[in-house]
Design a protein around this motif. Structure first.
Motif, PDB file in Angstrom:
ATOM      1  N   TYR A  23      45.624 -10.209  90.034  1.00 50.71           N
ATOM      2  CA  TYR A  23      44.258  -9.915  90.482  1.00 50.71           C
ATOM      3  C   TYR A  23      43.470 -11.184  90.818  1.00 50.71           C
ATOM      4  O   TYR A  23      42.362 -11.108  91.328  1.00 50.71           O
ATOM      5  CB  TYR A  23      43.519  -9.075  89.433  1.00 50.71           C
ATOM      6  N   ARG A  73      40.938  -8.474  81.010  1.00 49.08           N
ATOM      7  CA  ARG A  73      40.320  -8.153  82.316  1.00 49.08           C
ATOM      8  C   ARG A  73      38.814  -8.010  82.111  1.00 49.08           C
ATOM      9  O   ARG A  73      38.377  -7.121  81.367  1.00 49.08           O
ATOM     10  CB  ARG A  73      40.903  -6.864  82.873  1.00 49.08           C
ATOM     11  N   GLY A 108      44.820   8.451  86.181  1.00 47.14           N
ATOM     12  CA  GLY A 108      45.151   7.573  85.051  1.00 47.14           C
ATOM     13  C   GLY A 108      45.811   6.264  85.422  1.00 47.14           C
ATOM     14  O   GLY A 108      46.285   5.540  84.556  1.00 47.14           O
ATOM     15  N   TYR A 109      45.861   5.937  86.718  1.00 52.91           N
ATOM     16  CA  TYR A 109      46.530   4.698  87.122  1.00 52.91           C
ATOM     17  C   TYR A 109      45.621   3.481  87.015  1.00 52.91           C
ATOM     18  O   TYR A 109      46.091   2.344  86.877  1.00 52.91           O
ATOM     19  CB  TYR A 109      47.047   4.822  88.558  1.00 52.91           C
ATOM     20  N   VAL A 110      44.312   3.687  87.135  1.00 49.39           N
ATOM     21  CA  VAL A 110      43.326   2.606  87.024  1.00 49.39           C
ATOM     22  C   VAL A 110      42.287   3.072  86.013  1.00 49.39           C
ATOM     23  O   VAL A 110      41.811   4.208  86.085  1.00 49.39           O
ATOM     24  CB  VAL A 110      42.664   2.324  88.394  1.00 49.39           C
ATOM     25  N   GLY A 111      41.939   2.201  85.062  1.00 53.20           N
ATOM     26  CA  GLY A 111      41.014   2.599  84.000  1.00 53.20           C
ATOM     27  C   GLY A 111      39.557   2.470  84.425  1.00 53.20           C
ATOM     28  O   GLY A 111      39.155   1.424  84.935  1.00 53.20           O
ATOM     29  N   SER A 114      38.638   0.059  81.112  1.00 54.17           N
ATOM     30  CA  SER A 114      40.011  -0.335  80.788  1.00 54.17           C
ATOM     31  C   SER A 114      40.138  -0.977  79.411  1.00 54.17           C
ATOM     32  O   SER A 114      39.297  -1.787  79.005  1.00 54.17           O
ATOM     33  CB  SER A 114      40.518  -1.320  81.843  1.00 54.17           C
ATOM     34  N   HIS A 116      42.068  -3.246  78.901  1.00 54.21           N
ATOM     35  CA  HIS A 116      42.262  -4.687  79.156  1.00 54.21           C
ATOM     36  C   HIS A 116      41.009  -5.496  78.797  1.00 54.21           C
ATOM     37  O   HIS A 116      41.129  -6.674  78.445  1.00 54.21           O
ATOM     38  CB  HIS A 116      42.591  -4.932  80.629  1.00 54.21           C
ATOM     39  N   ASP A 123      49.770  -6.365  80.939  1.00 53.56           N
ATOM     40  CA  ASP A 123      50.711  -5.773  81.896  1.00 53.56           C
ATOM     41  C   ASP A 123      51.877  -6.745  82.002  1.00 53.56           C
ATOM     42  O   ASP A 123      51.685  -7.902  82.417  1.00 53.56           O
ATOM     43  CB  ASP A 123      50.050  -5.574  83.263  1.00 53.56           C
ATOM     44  N   ASP A 154      52.284  -2.018  89.063  1.00 58.12           N
ATOM     45  CA  ASP A 154      51.188  -1.370  89.801  1.00 58.12           C
ATOM     46  C   ASP A 154      51.681  -0.479  90.945  1.00 58.12           C
ATOM     47  O   ASP A 154      50.958  -0.280  91.936  1.00 58.12           O
ATOM     48  CB  ASP A 154      50.150  -2.378  90.308  1.00 58.12           C
ATOM     49  N   PHE A 156      51.606   2.891  91.659  1.00 59.50           N
ATOM     50  CA  PHE A 156      50.884   4.033  91.094  1.00 59.50           C
ATOM     51  C   PHE A 156      51.516   5.322  91.611  1.00 59.50           C
ATOM     52  O   PHE A 156      51.114   5.876  92.641  1.00 59.50           O
ATOM     53  CB  PHE A 156      49.398   3.954  91.454  1.00 59.50           C
ATOM     54  N   TYR A 190      51.764   2.510  77.337  1.00 58.34           N
ATOM     55  CA  TYR A 190      50.982   3.570  77.979  1.00 58.34           C
ATOM     56  C   TYR A 190      51.970   4.399  78.803  1.00 58.34           C
ATOM     57  O   TYR A 190      52.595   3.872  79.738  1.00 58.34           O
ATOM     58  CB  TYR A 190      49.923   2.926  78.866  1.00 58.34           C
ATOM     59  N   GLU A 193      52.470   4.116  82.666  1.00 65.89           N
ATOM     60  CA  GLU A 193      52.824   2.853  83.329  1.00 65.89           C
ATOM     61  C   GLU A 193      53.783   2.070  82.430  1.00 65.89           C
ATOM     62  O   GLU A 193      53.388   1.627  81.344  1.00 65.89           O
ATOM     63  CB  GLU A 193      51.558   2.025  83.599  1.00 65.89           C
ATOM     64  N   HIS A 196      52.371  -1.408  80.901  1.00 68.67           N
ATOM     65  CA  HIS A 196      51.046  -1.560  80.262  1.00 68.67           C
ATOM     66  C   HIS A 196      51.159  -1.341  78.743  1.00 68.67           C
ATOM     67  O   HIS A 196      51.579  -0.268  78.301  1.00 68.67           O
ATOM     68  CB  HIS A 196      50.104  -0.545  80.913  1.00 68.67           C
TER      69      HIS A 196
HETATM   70  C1  LIG Z   1      45.531  -1.158  87.104  1.00 71.68           C
HETATM   71  C2  LIG Z   1      46.698  -1.167  86.158  1.00 71.68           C
HETATM   72  N1  LIG Z   1      47.320  -2.451  86.155  1.00 71.68           N
HETATM   73  C3  LIG Z   1      46.231  -0.809  84.765  1.00 71.68           C
HETATM   74  O1  LIG Z   1      46.110  -1.656  83.921  1.00 71.68           O
HETATM   75  N2  LIG Z   1      45.921   0.496  84.573  1.00 71.68           N
HETATM   76  C4  LIG Z   1      45.303   0.928  83.366  1.00 71.68           C
HETATM   77  C5  LIG Z   1      45.122   2.423  83.325  1.00 71.68           C
HETATM   78  C6  LIG Z   1      43.958   0.231  83.217  1.00 71.68           C
HETATM   79  O2  LIG Z   1      43.319  -0.083  84.227  1.00 71.68           O
HETATM   80  O3  LIG Z   1      43.523   0.069  82.063  1.00 71.68           O
END
Ligand SMILES: C[C@@H](N)C(=O)N[C@H](C)C(=O)O
Ligand SMILES: [Zn+2]
Length: 216
Positions: A23, A73, A108-111, A114, A116, A123, A154, A156, A190, A193, A196
C-alpha cells in the motif's frame, strides 16, 4: 517520527523477514499509494513483531522466509480504502475478478474498521529464502515472489478462502504450512483470506491508531 509506545519497526526486531509493503506503492488493488503510507515499512506492536520473529526462526530451518505485505495500517488508510470502494465500479480482472468494487467491504475482503489499525495484524506469505519461488498466481499480487498459495495476496475471490477447495496439492500444503506456523506463533487466521493473521493476545484489542507509516 518516534512511534507510539508499544510499537516497533519490524526490521529492528526481525531484519531477515522480507518486506513487500504494497500500500506504500502502486502494486495493489487501488493501483495507487494509500493515504498514510509514507514509507514501505512494516510497523507492528512489540508483541506481534516478537511473535513474528519466532515464526521466522521456525521456518528458517527449512530454508524459508516470511514475506509481509501489510502490517499496522493507519485509520486514515482504512478510511481511504473505504471511500475508494464506495466510488464503485466493475470487477478488476487482476484483484477482484468476480466482485464489484462497491461490494468489497460487504463481502469481507476489505475492513471498514480494520484489525490492522490495532497494530497486531499482518498480511503475510512464505517464500524460499535463497532464491525465487516463482509462483504464478492468477489473481492478486501476481508479481510477488512467494510459494504457491493458489491465489496471490489481495486476490479478493472465494479461491482465497483458506479452506477453499479444489486447490492444487502444493498450494493446499503451503496454506497449511503458513497457518500452522503462524498458529504456533500465536496468530489466528482470517478464514476469508489465507494471508491475514491477528495475534491472539494482542496488546491493544480495542484501540485503533492513526499515526503514519514512516521509515524513521
Ligand atoms: C485489504 C486486505 N489486505 C485486508 O487486510 N482485509 C481485511 C478484511 C482488512 O482490511 O482488515
Ligand atoms: Zn489483512
Amino acid at each position: 517520527d518516534p512511534l507510539p509506545a508499544g510499537f516497533v519497526r519490524l526490521a529492528d526486531i526481525a531484519p531477515s523477514i522480507r518486506q513487500d509493503i504494497r500500500y506504500a506503492g502502486t502494486g495493489n488493488f487501488l493501483h495507487r499509494k494509500v493515504t498514510g503510507y509514507d514509507a514501505p515499512v512494516c510497523i507492528l506492536t512489540l508483541q506481534a513483531a516478537q511473535a513474528l520473529a519466532g515464526v521466522q526462526q521456525a521456518i528458517a530451518a527449512r530454508g524459508l522466509t516470511l514475506v509481509v505485505f501489510d502490517c499496522y495500517r493507519p485509520a486514515r488508510a482504512v478510511a481511504d480504502m473505504g471511500e475508494w470502494t464506495r466510488q464503485g465500479g466493475p470487477p478488476d480482472p487482476q484483484w477482484y475478478p468476480r466482485v464489484r468494487r462497491g461490494d468489497l467491504i460487504a463481502k469481507g475482503y476489505v475492513g471498514e474498521l480494520s484489525t490492522h489499525s490495532r497494530g497486531s495484524t499482518v498480511d503475510v506469505a512464505i517464500a524460499r529464502a535463497d532464491g525465487p519461488s516463482v509462483a504464478k498466481p492468477a489473481c492478486g499480487a501476481i508479481d510477488a515472489d512467494t510459494l504457491d498459495f493458489g491465489s496471490g495476496f489481495d486476490c479478493f475471490d472465494p479461491m482465497s478462502e483458506t479452506e477453499y477447495r479444489p486447490l492444487g496439492n502444493e498450494a493446499a500444503a503451503n496454506r497449511r504450512l503458513l497457518v500452522e506456523a503462524m498458529r504456533a506463533g500465536g496468530f489466528k487466521n482470517y478464514a476469508r483470506e489465507w494471508w491475514h493473521f491477528t495475534l491472539g493476545h494482542e496488546p491493544f484489542p480495542t484501540q485503533r491508531f492513526d499515526f503514519p507509516v514512516s521509515a524513521e
